[in-house]
Design a protein around this motif. Sequence first.
Motif, PDB file in Angstrom:
ATOM      1  N   ALA A 101       0.834  -1.207   0.000  1.00 21.25           N
ATOM      2  CA  ALA A 101       0.000   0.000   0.000  1.00 21.25           C
ATOM      3  C   ALA A 101       0.867   1.256   0.000  1.00 21.25           C
ATOM      4  O   ALA A 101       1.699   1.446   0.894  1.00 21.25           O
ATOM      5  N   GLN A 208       2.012  -4.158 -12.873  1.00 20.14           N
ATOM      6  CA  GLN A 208       0.555  -4.292 -12.867  1.00 20.14           C
ATOM      7  C   GLN A 208      -0.116  -2.970 -12.492  1.00 20.14           C
ATOM      8  O   GLN A 208       0.363  -2.224 -11.647  1.00 20.14           O
ATOM      9  N   VAL A 238      -8.840   2.025  -5.578  1.00 22.37           N
ATOM     10  CA  VAL A 238      -9.811   3.050  -5.914  1.00 22.37           C
ATOM     11  C   VAL A 238     -11.163   2.499  -6.381  1.00 22.37           C
ATOM     12  O   VAL A 238     -12.204   2.898  -5.859  1.00 22.37           O
ATOM     13  N   ARG A 241     -13.001   0.635  -3.623  1.00 18.14           N
ATOM     14  CA  ARG A 241     -13.500   1.592  -2.632  1.00 18.14           C
ATOM     15  C   ARG A 241     -14.750   2.320  -3.134  1.00 18.14           C
ATOM     16  O   ARG A 241     -15.729   2.465  -2.403  1.00 18.14           O
ATOM     17  N   VAL A 254     -13.091  11.199  -4.520  1.00 24.53           N
ATOM     18  CA  VAL A 254     -12.128  11.488  -5.594  1.00 24.53           C
ATOM     19  C   VAL A 254     -11.073  12.447  -5.040  1.00 24.53           C
ATOM     20  O   VAL A 254     -11.401  13.494  -4.495  1.00 24.53           O
ATOM     21  N   ARG A 262      -4.992   6.166 -14.494  1.00 24.63           N
ATOM     22  CA  ARG A 262      -4.260   4.993 -14.035  1.00 24.63           C
ATOM     23  C   ARG A 262      -4.623   3.786 -14.905  1.00 24.63           C
ATOM     24  O   ARG A 262      -5.722   3.707 -15.444  1.00 24.63           O
ATOM     25  N   ARG A 323      -2.153  13.036  -1.719  1.00 19.80           N
ATOM     26  CA  ARG A 323      -0.921  12.556  -2.366  1.00 19.80           C
ATOM     27  C   ARG A 323      -0.316  13.668  -3.217  1.00 19.80           C
ATOM     28  O   ARG A 323      -0.994  14.642  -3.539  1.00 19.80           O
TER      29      ARG A 323
HETATM   30  N1  USQ Z   1      -7.736   7.647  -5.374  1.00 19.36           N
HETATM   31  C1  USQ Z   1      -8.810   8.500  -5.227  1.00 19.36           C
HETATM   32  N2  USQ Z   1      -9.687   8.239  -4.224  1.00 19.36           N
HETATM   33  C2  USQ Z   1      -9.564   7.166  -3.391  1.00 19.36           C
HETATM   34  C3  USQ Z   1      -8.469   6.291  -3.553  1.00 19.36           C
HETATM   35  C4  USQ Z   1      -7.570   6.571  -4.548  1.00 19.36           C
HETATM   36  O1  USQ Z   1      -8.964   9.486  -5.955  1.00 19.36           O
HETATM   37  O2  USQ Z   1     -10.417   6.996  -2.507  1.00 19.36           O
HETATM   38  C5  USQ Z   1      -6.781   7.888  -6.463  1.00 19.36           C
HETATM   39  C6  USQ Z   1      -5.335   8.086  -6.020  1.00 19.36           C
HETATM   40  O3  USQ Z   1      -5.077   9.435  -5.748  1.00 19.36           O
HETATM   41  C7  USQ Z   1      -4.569   7.562  -7.221  1.00 19.36           C
HETATM   42  C8  USQ Z   1      -5.486   6.489  -7.803  1.00 19.36           C
HETATM   43  O4  USQ Z   1      -6.774   6.730  -7.268  1.00 19.36           O
HETATM   44  O5  USQ Z   1      -4.417   8.560  -8.181  1.00 19.36           O
HETATM   45  C9  USQ Z   1      -5.055   5.060  -7.483  1.00 19.36           C
HETATM   46  O6  USQ Z   1      -4.972   4.913  -6.078  1.00 19.36           O
HETATM   47  P1  USQ Z   1      -5.099   3.458  -5.403  1.00 19.36           P
HETATM   48  O7  USQ Z   1      -5.055   3.644  -3.918  1.00 19.36           O
HETATM   49  O8  USQ Z   1      -6.241   2.724  -5.978  1.00 19.36           O
HETATM   50  O9  USQ Z   1      -3.804   2.751  -5.977  1.00 19.36           O
HETATM   51  P2  USQ Z   1      -2.268   2.916  -5.655  1.00 19.36           P
HETATM   52  O10 USQ Z   1      -2.005   3.682  -4.428  1.00 19.36           O
HETATM   53  O11 USQ Z   1      -1.587   3.384  -6.888  1.00 19.36           O
HETATM   54  O12 USQ Z   1      -1.844   1.417  -5.348  1.00 19.36           O
HETATM   55  C10 USQ Z   1      -2.562   0.281  -5.854  1.00 19.36           C
HETATM   56  C11 USQ Z   1      -2.096  -0.926  -5.050  1.00 19.36           C
HETATM   57  C12 USQ Z   1      -0.595  -1.134  -5.287  1.00 19.36           C
HETATM   58  C13 USQ Z   1      -0.309  -1.217  -6.773  1.00 19.36           C
HETATM   59  C14 USQ Z   1      -0.859  -0.012  -7.527  1.00 19.36           C
HETATM   60  C15 USQ Z   1      -0.800  -0.164  -9.022  1.00 19.36           C
HETATM   61  O13 USQ Z   1      -2.361  -0.733  -3.668  1.00 19.36           O
HETATM   62  O14 USQ Z   1      -0.180  -2.328  -4.652  1.00 19.36           O
HETATM   63  O15 USQ Z   1       1.068  -1.292  -6.975  1.00 19.36           O
HETATM   64  O16 USQ Z   1      -2.273   0.117  -7.226  1.00 19.36           O
HETATM   65  S1  USQ Z   1      -0.381   1.335  -9.841  1.00 19.36           S
HETATM   66  O17 USQ Z   1      -1.314   2.378  -9.391  1.00 19.36           O
HETATM   67  O18 USQ Z   1      -0.492   1.100 -11.243  1.00 19.36           O
HETATM   68  O19 USQ Z   1       0.982   1.681  -9.436  1.00 19.36           O
END
Ligand code: USQ
Length: 384
Positions: A101, A208, A238, A241, A254, A262, A323
């Motif tokens: 995470a 991934q 995301v 959730r 958001v 992404r 972030r």
């Molecule tokens: N985001 C929102 N609202 C939320 C949660 C997230 O707007 O309630 C946004 C974040 O700011 C980000 C995007 O959604 O821009 C993705 O966030 P995420 O928490 O779904 O994903 P991330 O932190 O990138 O991590 C997840 C997994 C991680 C994996 C990664 C793939 O937890 O293990 O490596 O996705 S990637 O994003 O391609 O690097």
Amino acid sequence: MRIMVLGGDGYLGWPTALHLSQAGHEVAVADNFIRRHYDDELGVESLVPIEPLRNRIATWQELTGKKIGMYVGDLTDAMFTYHIVEDFRPEAVVHYAEQRAAPYSMIDRKHAVYTQQNNVVGTLNLLYAIAEINPDIHLVKLGTMGVYGTPNIDIEEGWLELEHNGRLDRVLYPKRPGSFYHLSKVHDSYNMEFACRIWDLRATDLNQGVVYGQATDETELDERLATRFDYDAVFGTVLNRFAIQAVIGHPLTVYGSGNQVRGIIDIRDTVRCIQLACENPANRGEFRVFNQMTEAMSVQEIAGTVASAYSADVTIEHLENPRVEAPDHYYNVKYTKLMDLGLEPHMLSDTLIGSLFEITKRYAHRVRIEALRPTVDWRKPSTG
Ligand code: USQ
Ligand code: NAD
């Protein structure tokens, strides 16, 4: 094939172990159960109840007659890592066993240090174990699309052909990750590439995208085979959730403009990609990189898709982004290599989102509303 799945008690490791076992491979899993401890630390739980690993394995054997081996231990303990490779004698090792995470790694110094130690040292131990015990083993390692960041040029699959001052070279694609977690994957990739170069190992790095979904053909056979489904702001991803927030009447959270794009992938495609990577190994000495995603969507588009799939009213809230990430950017990713091996992707559909709504309705009483709000702020370093 004999395939070992490291992190086999996790969200993706468990359904992968089942999928490989169903496909006829001989499978063993290894895990130190630290993921279950993070839940205790954060005061949250998977929305869908999950069985202890031993019960999951027993259920699978009861239903299918197929055995899955189990090893309990920590990859940062080199003795353990050498032991499992020696004892199980895998032909392929699928490595999921990392702290995954981004927000967890950004809580404070302690969590950043833990994440990088756990991930980088575990993978390094594994590279040594493979090199010493059997360099023919194919390492299939989970990386992340987030290693690339959002560059202003097309994202290639791992490598970039570069011309500089009239000379040509092939280099690892430049990285610009967005958290200390994502950075741990960058360090892993360089260690793996180096190990392939000096020891002639074979490795596939799977970058991934964000995974969505909760069920695969195998986990759906019995509720005791369910995998985890996280909704909290630290481990919940995301799309999962947003589906949960829609059902419980919470605004979709958001972050910022929502224009950040992404790569995403259905959990059923994750397990299939791993099978394809294992059954079509890299060559000796080859460090192979696949971009493991099937669609690119902005966070705002994801929220809109979830909202329109739900039968009742859904509100979308724009929170100040906790972030540090580009709010508007170019994003064009190449991701053909897994399709070339035979992946037939599931695209995000109302049916899939509908099934997430159904799962959530069943367990909505388990949601702790306060765990939905983001609390980890990238801009505030603290020692912990
Ligand atoms: N985001 C929102 N609202 C939320 C949660 C997230 O707007 O309630 C946004 C974040 O700011 C980000 C995007 O959604 O821009 C993705 O966030 P995420 O928490 O779904 O994903 P991330 O932190 O990138 O991590 C997840 C997994 C991680 C994996 C990664 C793939 O937890 O293990 O490596 O996705 S990637 O994003 O391609 O690097
Ligand atoms: P998860 O946290 O649910 O599973 C990881 C498992 O590894 C856990 O069961 C944990 O206990 C175990 N583990 C962690 N450190 C260990 C160690 N040192 N020794 C032994 N076991 C250890 O995570 P997940 O969502 O299943 O992700 C698996 C992998 O896939 C991670 O490497 C992650 O970076 C990558 N990934 C995940 C996503 C996603 O959206 N979930 C997207 C891209 C990449």
